[in-house]
Design a protein around this motif. Structure first.
Motif, PDB file in Angstrom:
ATOM      1  N   GLU B  41       0.825  -1.195   0.000  1.00 34.29           N
ATOM      2  CA  GLU B  41       0.000   0.000   0.000  1.00 34.29           C
ATOM      3  C   GLU B  41       0.862   1.248   0.000  1.00 34.29           C
ATOM      4  O   GLU B  41       2.061   1.172   0.276  1.00 34.29           O
ATOM      5  N   ASN B  42       0.242   2.382  -0.246  1.00 27.87           N
ATOM      6  CA  ASN B  42       0.973   3.631  -0.084  1.00 27.87           C
ATOM      7  C   ASN B  42       1.399   3.751   1.370  1.00 27.87           C
ATOM      8  O   ASN B  42       0.620   3.490   2.265  1.00 27.87           O
ATOM      9  N   GLY B  43       2.659   4.133   1.555  1.00 29.93           N
ATOM     10  CA  GLY B  43       3.152   4.259   2.918  1.00 29.93           C
ATOM     11  C   GLY B  43       3.693   2.959   3.478  1.00 29.93           C
ATOM     12  O   GLY B  43       4.094   2.897   4.629  1.00 29.93           O
ATOM     13  N   ALA B  44       3.742   1.898   2.669  1.00 28.21           N
ATOM     14  CA  ALA B  44       4.260   0.626   3.165  1.00 28.21           C
ATOM     15  C   ALA B  44       5.783   0.603   3.160  1.00 28.21           C
ATOM     16  O   ALA B  44       6.393  -0.285   3.733  1.00 28.21           O
ATOM     17  N   GLY B  45       6.403   1.577   2.499  1.00 26.89           N
ATOM     18  CA  GLY B  45       7.858   1.650   2.510  1.00 26.89           C
ATOM     19  C   GLY B  45       8.524   1.277   1.191  1.00 26.89           C
ATOM     20  O   GLY B  45       9.732   1.130   1.126  1.00 26.89           O
ATOM     21  N   LYS B  46       7.708   1.149   0.125  1.00 23.37           N
ATOM     22  CA  LYS B  46       8.271   0.780  -1.182  1.00 23.37           C
ATOM     23  C   LYS B  46       9.234   1.842  -1.681  1.00 23.37           C
ATOM     24  O   LYS B  46      10.359   1.540  -2.098  1.00 23.37           O
ATOM     25  N   SER B  47       8.782   3.085  -1.660  1.00 22.03           N
ATOM     26  CA  SER B  47       9.611   4.160  -2.202  1.00 22.03           C
ATOM     27  C   SER B  47      10.892   4.321  -1.398  1.00 22.03           C
ATOM     28  O   SER B  47      11.965   4.519  -1.963  1.00 22.03           O
ATOM     29  N   THR B  48      10.772   4.207  -0.071  1.00 21.64           N
ATOM     30  CA  THR B  48      11.958   4.331   0.776  1.00 21.64           C
ATOM     31  C   THR B  48      12.983   3.265   0.399  1.00 21.64           C
ATOM     32  O   THR B  48      14.173   3.551   0.234  1.00 21.64           O
ATOM     33  N   LEU B  49      12.512   2.040   0.245  1.00 21.11           N
ATOM     34  CA  LEU B  49      13.412   0.938  -0.103  1.00 21.11           C
ATOM     35  C   LEU B  49      14.110   1.214  -1.433  1.00 21.11           C
ATOM     36  O   LEU B  49      15.321   1.055  -1.575  1.00 21.11           O
ATOM     37  N   MET B  50      13.311   1.655  -2.425  1.00 23.57           N
ATOM     38  CA  MET B  50      13.892   1.892  -3.747  1.00 23.57           C
ATOM     39  C   MET B  50      14.879   3.045  -3.725  1.00 23.57           C
ATOM     40  O   MET B  50      15.899   3.012  -4.397  1.00 23.57           O
ATOM     41  N   ASP B 424     -24.750  21.275  -2.719  1.00 29.30           N
ATOM     42  CA  ASP B 424     -25.631  20.708  -3.738  1.00 29.30           C
ATOM     43  C   ASP B 424     -24.796  19.981  -4.781  1.00 29.30           C
ATOM     44  O   ASP B 424     -25.185  18.972  -5.333  1.00 29.30           O
ATOM     45  N   LEU B 425     -23.616  20.570  -5.064  1.00 32.87           N
ATOM     46  CA  LEU B 425     -22.704  19.935  -6.010  1.00 32.87           C
ATOM     47  C   LEU B 425     -21.419  19.606  -5.280  1.00 32.87           C
ATOM     48  O   LEU B 425     -20.826  20.437  -4.591  1.00 32.87           O
ATOM     49  N   LEU B 426     -20.978  18.370  -5.461  1.00 37.96           N
ATOM     50  CA  LEU B 426     -19.760  17.929  -4.805  1.00 37.96           C
ATOM     51  C   LEU B 426     -18.758  17.594  -5.894  1.00 37.96           C
ATOM     52  O   LEU B 426     -19.038  16.757  -6.755  1.00 37.96           O
ATOM     53  N   ILE B 427     -17.610  18.269  -5.875  1.00 33.97           N
ATOM     54  CA  ILE B 427     -16.592  17.968  -6.871  1.00 33.97           C
ATOM     55  C   ILE B 427     -15.498  17.146  -6.217  1.00 33.97           C
ATOM     56  O   ILE B 427     -14.895  17.570  -5.231  1.00 33.97           O
ATOM     57  N   MET B 428     -15.267  15.967  -6.735  1.00 34.39           N
ATOM     58  CA  MET B 428     -14.221  15.111  -6.185  1.00 34.39           C
ATOM     59  C   MET B 428     -13.155  14.961  -7.263  1.00 34.39           C
ATOM     60  O   MET B 428     -13.350  14.256  -8.249  1.00 34.39           O
ATOM     61  N   ASN B 429     -12.027  15.643  -7.082  1.00 34.82           N
ATOM     62  CA  ASN B 429     -10.956  15.578  -8.079  1.00 34.82           C
ATOM     63  C   ASN B 429      -9.868  14.652  -7.557  1.00 34.82           C
ATOM     64  O   ASN B 429      -9.223  14.957  -6.572  1.00 34.82           O
ATOM     65  N   GLN B 430      -9.680  13.539  -8.207  1.00 37.65           N
ATOM     66  CA  GLN B 430      -8.712  12.504  -7.785  1.00 37.65           C
ATOM     67  C   GLN B 430      -8.866  12.196  -6.297  1.00 37.65           C
ATOM     68  O   GLN B 430      -7.915  12.302  -5.537  1.00 37.65           O
ATOM     69  N   PRO B 431     -10.071  11.770  -5.857  1.00 38.31           N
ATOM     70  CA  PRO B 431     -10.310  11.647  -4.415  1.00 38.31           C
ATOM     71  C   PRO B 431      -9.451  10.592  -3.728  1.00 38.31           C
ATOM     72  O   PRO B 431      -9.241  10.682  -2.525  1.00 38.31           O
ATOM     73  N   THR B 432      -8.966   9.591  -4.441  1.00 33.56           N
ATOM     74  CA  THR B 432      -8.237   8.517  -3.758  1.00 33.56           C
ATOM     75  C   THR B 432      -6.808   8.366  -4.255  1.00 33.56           C
ATOM     76  O   THR B 432      -6.175   7.348  -4.051  1.00 33.56           O
ATOM     77  N   ARG B 433      -6.299   9.428  -4.884  1.00 33.80           N
ATOM     78  CA  ARG B 433      -4.925   9.333  -5.402  1.00 33.80           C
ATOM     79  C   ARG B 433      -3.923   9.238  -4.250  1.00 33.80           C
ATOM     80  O   ARG B 433      -3.932  10.051  -3.332  1.00 33.80           O
ATOM     81  N   GLY B 434      -3.079   8.224  -4.303  1.00 35.49           N
ATOM     82  CA  GLY B 434      -1.976   8.111  -3.364  1.00 35.49           C
ATOM     83  C   GLY B 434      -2.362   7.875  -1.915  1.00 35.49           C
ATOM     84  O   GLY B 434      -1.657   8.299  -1.011  1.00 35.49           O
ATOM     85  N   ILE B 435      -3.499   7.197  -1.658  1.00 38.55           N
ATOM     86  CA  ILE B 435      -3.833   6.904  -0.262  1.00 38.55           C
ATOM     87  C   ILE B 435      -4.031   5.407  -0.095  1.00 38.55           C
ATOM     88  O   ILE B 435      -4.150   4.671  -1.071  1.00 38.55           O
ATOM     89  N   ASP B 436      -4.054   4.949   1.163  1.00 35.34           N
ATOM     90  CA  ASP B 436      -4.085   3.511   1.397  1.00 35.34           C
ATOM     91  C   ASP B 436      -5.460   2.916   1.098  1.00 35.34           C
ATOM     92  O   ASP B 436      -6.468   3.604   1.059  1.00 35.34           O
ATOM     93  N   VAL B 437      -5.447   1.597   0.918  1.00 29.60           N
ATOM     94  CA  VAL B 437      -6.664   0.908   0.485  1.00 29.60           C
ATOM     95  C   VAL B 437      -7.821   1.114   1.453  1.00 29.60           C
ATOM     96  O   VAL B 437      -8.967   1.301   1.051  1.00 29.60           O
ATOM     97  N   GLY B 438      -7.499   1.094   2.756  1.00 28.03           N
ATOM     98  CA  GLY B 438      -8.563   1.283   3.743  1.00 28.03           C
ATOM     99  C   GLY B 438      -9.272   2.616   3.558  1.00 28.03           C
ATOM    100  O   GLY B 438     -10.505   2.693   3.568  1.00 28.03           O
ATOM    101  N   ALA B 439      -8.478   3.676   3.338  1.00 29.27           N
ATOM    102  CA  ALA B 439      -9.063   5.006   3.160  1.00 29.27           C
ATOM    103  C   ALA B 439      -9.823   5.095   1.838  1.00 29.27           C
ATOM    104  O   ALA B 439     -10.874   5.745   1.760  1.00 29.27           O
ATOM    105  N   ILE B 440      -9.306   4.424   0.799  1.00 34.31           N
ATOM    106  CA  ILE B 440      -9.994   4.422  -0.497  1.00 34.31           C
ATOM    107  C   ILE B 440     -11.395   3.854  -0.331  1.00 34.31           C
ATOM    108  O   ILE B 440     -12.399   4.435  -0.754  1.00 34.31           O
TER     109      ILE B 440
END
Lengths: 316, 518
Positions: B41-50, B424-440
């Motif tokens: 997941e995001n934040g699991a440490g993949k980028s740090t390792l690489m 009345d209108l809700l704009i969601m622009n990339q609402p789940t970009r770069g967040i963990d599965v639970g939050a998605i």
């Protein structure tokens, strides 16, 4: 309408154009320096102070060594050292570039007078020091051409150096490896770093070159035509160079034209001193014209953007 | 395929200054000639390792071996010299330089005094043909597509002699078709003897491309497996630590009357490029309208034109029948628009301010939080805690800075703030970009809940799976135009959307006109 007459008379004199090159020289050298540091991503606010310290060191070293060229080297070395102090503050200690630059400028304006007082006992100018001047050159062949000879020949050696350096800086960015690295570091430091370019070293080098060029400008002021150091003699040229550099937007040739505009205004001001306009007003003009030129330039860029936008929007 | 270990990380631990443990005793073994997936997941440490493998960070503890020899990288240059190449998610390129110049940057052809541009262009062409990665050597990087920039990034690594390529979420910016093309090219590279590390959290891609995978969770290795040994569900459980369901359940609902519409929006940017080209559509009560498209095809400009941060040259925006085109950003909000922006740290929050400050930022000036004309800290505290708890934000206290929260929690805070505003209108622009599965999972459920409350929702997302699973209707944007209108979402696939996104397919003007309702 006397003033207009004066201006027209002045414009017809070859000596006026000679003076234009002379006045432009320190601004041109500093503009080139500002351009190099700015393209590396650091805006060098300390140009004014660097130039002042270099002008002072040049006079002192030439007076003690009794050799103008050693004095010149001293001025350049001073520029190099001051810009490296600035680089150390900004790049190593992560201080704010504007604040560090202003600190150095303030230090330079007080520090030069202080040391001048210690050495000579004077606070205004180095009249008691027997400092030397760098030579002027007459160009063979060209000097014999009427009008052109009078404008182009007989200039100070640093004026010619500045014009050659315009070509050198242009070539630096266009063709050399260092120039490419400076551009990359200034525009996308992350990209530069990941391909193994030592970002901080390149920035140090860029600031050093900018210090050396500014040091030459300082040497021109105190070892060019006047042959002495006086307090605050840079008179804001270091700041003007920031504006001309911004107009140039990284292009050395445009930087030269902008510097010549300043030279034009300043030598015009010199010629008009005998007219009945208040002296202070005339001395103010070169600076105001550069500010107006820069503002106009920015407004034009903005206007062109808008026009492009409107055209594209209406296009379909 | 050789079975020799070409790259190995042993017991790597990385502690960031500040005490965050990003990697804890991580082990990774890469065999020569394989495509190895690194999932988590995001934040699991993949980028740090690489970043440690590529010399951008130094491990606190542990060893790295290349070809059996221990290495200590202190800068990316060392890793490049050892034969590693990294294709970053954010392309590491200088926009004002040409493709060829970017290729050779840092390892220039010619001499120090004269960079040989011609040679650079020849090399670009040669490499481009050899590996079937088509780029145009003389074009400036700022003028080329994201897919081409990615190819350039791969070529850069190859030019520097990389035989181990690390790709960090390479498909995030690509259409399904471009992704397939990339996979073909990567397979070609593998056949040429290159080793590839593929970082991703898209499991179908991992299954399609990779031989083996290593799973990371919370900075620890959860094991290395052959791809064929696990199915997607098992992988997903190892990644998250529990079963997650991203399947969206939503009831069939009749749409109500039109809440929001835009008419003929036209916008050209300062470079004279048309970003919005006569865009018109409307959204009805209880409808989620999805906007699909490759990043940079006008979606951001569309959202900005609606919320009021960008002024289009022509066209109009209507909310509940009123023309709000001349309204300020604040007045548009007050008329009933909520906006979850695409960059939560830049536009969605003020990261250095507290959770309270950020939560009340839309209502602080109203009487809601005031007592006798002054902001009442007790009310602020209650208001904040209510929202943060309702939206399951994990936090220590409401006076800590937003920047101390994880991406998923920041996004939940933003969503909570915007939803609580009862728009009345809700704009969601990339609402789940770069967040963990639970939050998605949580945020998607909340979006569906807003639909149930009969709100109009505009969903802009680069995640096609998200657009397809949430939207009732979909518009596809390409180069600032609406090129596709899809009302039968159930029978539409990612590939169908991809054809529109690439500009290969375009619906008739009459059909697209169907997106406007009176």
């Amino acid at each position: 309408m006397n003033v207009l007459q004066d201006i027209l008379n002045t414009l017809s004199l070859p000596e006026f154009y000679f003076a234009m090159f002379r006045s432009a020289t320190p601004v041109l050298l500093t503009t080139l320096g500002a351009m190099i540091s700015s393209r590396s991503g650091t805006s060098n606010i300390a140009l004014e102070g660097t130039m002042l310290i270099s002008a002072f060191v040049g006079v002192v070293v030439s007076a003690f060594s009794q050799n103008a060229w050693i004095g010149f080297l001293g001025a350049v070395a001073a520029g190099f050292i001051v810009s490296n102090i600035l680089a150390y503050f900004i790049l190593k200690l992560n201080s704010n570039a504007v604040i560090s630059g202003i600190a150095l400028n303030t230090f330079a304006s007080g520090g030069t007078i202080f040391v001048l007082y210690l050495i000579t006992g004077e606070k205004g100018a180095s009249t008691s020091l027997e400092s030397l001047k760098l030579p002027s050159l007459t160009l063979p062949v060209i000097k014999d051409i009427p009008v052109i000879g009078a404008v182009l020949s007989g200039h100070h050696v640093l004026t010619y150096a500045a014009l050659i350096l315009v070509a050198a800086v242009w070539y630096l960015f266009k063709h050399t490896r260092l120039g490419m690295h400076i551009r990359a570091v200034g525009e996308s430091p992350d990209a530069a770093e990941t391909v193994g370019i030592p970002v901080r070293r390149v920035k140090y080098i860029a600031l050093s070159i900018s210090g050396i060029l500014t040091g030459m400008a300082g040497a021109f002021l105190s070892m060019g035509y006047v042959g002495l150091f006086s307090a605050g003699m840079t008179a804001g040229r270091g700041y003007i160079a920031l504006a001309t550099q911004a107009i140039a937007a990284g292009n050395a040739v445009v930087g030269m034209l902008a510097s010549l505009l300043f030279g034009f205004c300043q030598s015009m001001a010199n010629y008009l001193q005998s007219s009945n306009i208040p002296l202070q007003f005339i001395q103010m003009m070169p600076y105001i014209i550069i500010i107006i030129a820069y503002t106009t330039y920015c407004a034009m860029v903005e206007y062109n953007k808008k026009k492009k936008q409107m055209l594209a929007a209406a296009g379909k | 395929m050789g079975q020799g270990i070409i790259l190995e990380a042993k017991n790597i631990t990385k502690v960031y200054p500040g005490g965050v443990v990003a990697n804890h005793n991580v082990n990774l073994e890469i065999r020569k000639g394989e495509v190895h997936a690194l999932v988590g997941e995001n934040g699991a440490g993949k980028s740090t390792l690489m970043k440690m493998l590529f010399g951008m960070l130094t491990p606190t503890e542990g060893q790295i071996f290349v070809d059996g020899k221990e290495v200590h990288f202190s800068a990316s240059g060392d890793a490049i010299a050892a034969g590693l190449g990294m294709i970053h998610q954010h392309f590491m390129q200088v926009p004002s330089m040409t493709v060829a110049e970017n290729l050779i940057l840092g390892a220039e052809t010619g001499t120090a005094l004269k960079v040989d541009r011609k040679k650079a262009e020849e090399i670009t062409k040669e490499l481009s043909e050899k590996y079937n990665l088509k780029v145009n050597a003389q074009e400036k990087v700022e003028d080329i597509s994201l897919a081409m920039r990615q190819k350039l990034e791969i070529l850069k690594a190859l030019y520097r002699g990389a035989h181990i390529l690390i790709l960090d979420e390479p498909t995030a910016v690509l259409t399904p078709q471009e992704t397939e093309e990339l996979f073909e090219q990567l397979k070609l590279l593998r056949e040429n003897g290159h080793t590839i590390i593929f970082i991703s959290h898209k499991l179908n891609e991992v299954k399609a491309l990779c031989n083996r995978m290593t799973i990371l969770r919370d900075g620890k290795t959860m094991g290395t497996y052959d791809i064929s040994d696990l199915d997607e569900k098992e992988i997903s459980r190892l990644m998250v630590g529990r079963d997650v369901s991203l399947a969206i359940e939503k009831e069939e609902e009749e749409f109500g009357k039109t809440v929001f519409s835009v008419k003929d929006l036209v916008y050209a940017d300062q470079f004279g490029k048309t970003r919005l080209d006569h865009v018109s559509f409307s959204i009805r009560e209880g409808e989620i309208l999805g906007i699909a498209g490759i990043d940079g095809n006008g979606q951001s400009e569309l959202v900005e034109a609606i919320v009021g941060t960008l002024k289009p040259q022509s066209g109009a925006v209507f909310l509940k029948g009123t023309d709000i085109s001349a309204y300020s950003v604040l007045k548009r909000q007050e008329s009933g628009i909520s906006h979850v922006s695409e960059d939560r740290m830049k536009y969605g929050t003020a990261p250095k301010l507290t959770l309270e400050d950020n939560t009340i930022s839309k209502v602080y000036y109203t009487d809601k939080l005031k007592t006798r004309g002054l902001i009442d800290s007790k009310k602020v505290n209650q208001f904040t805690n209510k929202i943060l708890e309702e939206f399951m934000v994990k936090y220590d206290n409401s006076k800590q800075a937003v920047s101390e929260l994880s991406g998923g929690n920041v996004q939940k805070l933003v969503v909570g703030r915007e939803f609580d505003y009862q728009p009345d209108l809700l704009i969601m622009n990339q609402p789940t970009r770069g967040i963990d599965v639970g939050a998605i999972e949580f945020i998607r459920k909340k979006i569906v809940e807003m639909r149930r409350q009969r709100k109009a929702v505009l969903l802009v997302s680069a995640d096609l799976g998200e657009v397809l699973s949430l939207s009732d209707t979909i518009l596809v944007m390409h180069e600032g135009r609406i090129v596709g209108y899809i009302d039968d979402v159930k029978n539409t696939s990612e590939n169908d959307l991809g054809l529109y996104m690439l500009g290969v397919k375009e619906d008739s003007r009459e059909r697209i006109g169907g997106a406007c309702h009176e």
